[in-house]
Design a protein around this motif. Structure first.
Motif, PDB file in Angstrom:
ATOM      1  N   GLU A 178       0.914  -1.910  -0.426  1.00  0.00           N
ATOM      2  CA  GLU A 178       0.134  -0.161  -0.202  1.00  0.00           C
ATOM      3  C   GLU A 178       0.924   1.418   0.081  1.00  0.00           C
ATOM      4  N   ASN A 179       2.178   1.170   0.077  1.00  0.00           N
ATOM      5  CA  ASN A 179       3.039   2.641   0.047  1.00  0.00           C
ATOM      6  C   ASN A 179       2.918   2.719  -1.299  1.00  0.00           C
ATOM      7  N   ILE A 180       2.906   1.781  -2.383  1.00  0.00           N
ATOM      8  CA  ILE A 180       3.469   1.687  -3.728  1.00  0.00           C
ATOM      9  C   ILE A 180       2.966   3.142  -4.369  1.00  0.00           C
ATOM     10  N   PRO A 181       2.491   4.389  -4.817  1.00  0.00           N
ATOM     11  CA  PRO A 181       2.069   4.936  -5.744  1.00  0.00           C
ATOM     12  C   PRO A 181       0.988   4.757  -6.459  1.00  0.00           C
ATOM     13  N   VAL A 182      -0.140   4.197  -7.052  1.00  0.00           N
ATOM     14  CA  VAL A 182      -0.167   4.170  -8.218  1.00  0.00           C
ATOM     15  C   VAL A 182       0.089   4.029  -9.672  1.00  0.00           C
TER      16      VAL A 182
END
Length: 188
Positions: A98-102
């Motif tokens: 969830e820390n990876i930006p879209v």
């Protein structure tokens, strides 16, 4: 002399019987391990409503920045798509971190999108936990991310969106599921 022959015959018979039992156990066990398992999915219909409702979804849980397993798995997806050119199949790249930006996840797939129409999917909360329980790898430590050691599994979701099949071999999955009447109807 006759006694030796009797014992020898019994030994050979026992050995052959034991061999046949072991062989039949091995065959049964290996067939059992190739069965395709699935899990009911209560949120899939709502979660994937914007994707063609007649399409199968093939979901690959990858790691953004992966240099070993993900390129191999994405190549498998390209080959799978090419072999099933006329079939209605959509592809999703499951981003568990969830820390990876879209935007970053989308950028990492640009090289593959030329031959494989794949979208990123970022599940949240319980949906993320659902895929994690099915085997989607979530490396928490930066060291684990650098090692780039994770398995290649695929989640296959039928157009009914009521279940998720978990498989390691897409070709085996296609052969098995296409032979089942309730699944074959979705792909015709």
């Amino acid at each position: 002399m006759m006694k030796k022959s009797f014992y020898l015959n019994n030994f050979v018979f026992s050995f052959v019987l034991a061999f046949l039992l072991c062989a039949s156990f091995f065959v049964c066990f290996s067939l059992k391990s190739k069965e395709i398992s699935f899990v009911e999915c209560t949120f899939c219909k709502d979660e994937f409503h914007s994707i063609d409702p007649k399409a199968w979804l093939i979901v690959y849980p990858g790691i953004v920045g992966c240099t070993k397993q993900c390129p191999l798995a994405l190549a498998k997806l390209k080959a799978f798509r090419k072999a099933r050119e006329g079939q209605n199949i959509s592809f999703l790249y499951l981003v568990m971190d969830e820390n990876i930006p879209v935007d970053h996840a989308e950028d990492s797939l640009q090289a593959y999108k030329k031959e494989l129409p794949i979208q990123t999917y970022h599940p949240k909360g319980d949906k993320r936990k659902f895929f994690q329980r099915l085997g989607a790898y979530l490396p928490i430590s930066p060291v684990l991310k650098e090692r780039d050691e994770h398995n290649s599994i695929f989640f296959c979701i039928p157009p009914s969106r009521d279940r998720v099949y978990v498989c390691k071999d897409l070709d085996h999955f296609a052969i098995e599921t296409l032979s089942q009447p309730d699944v074959k109807n979705h792909l015709d």
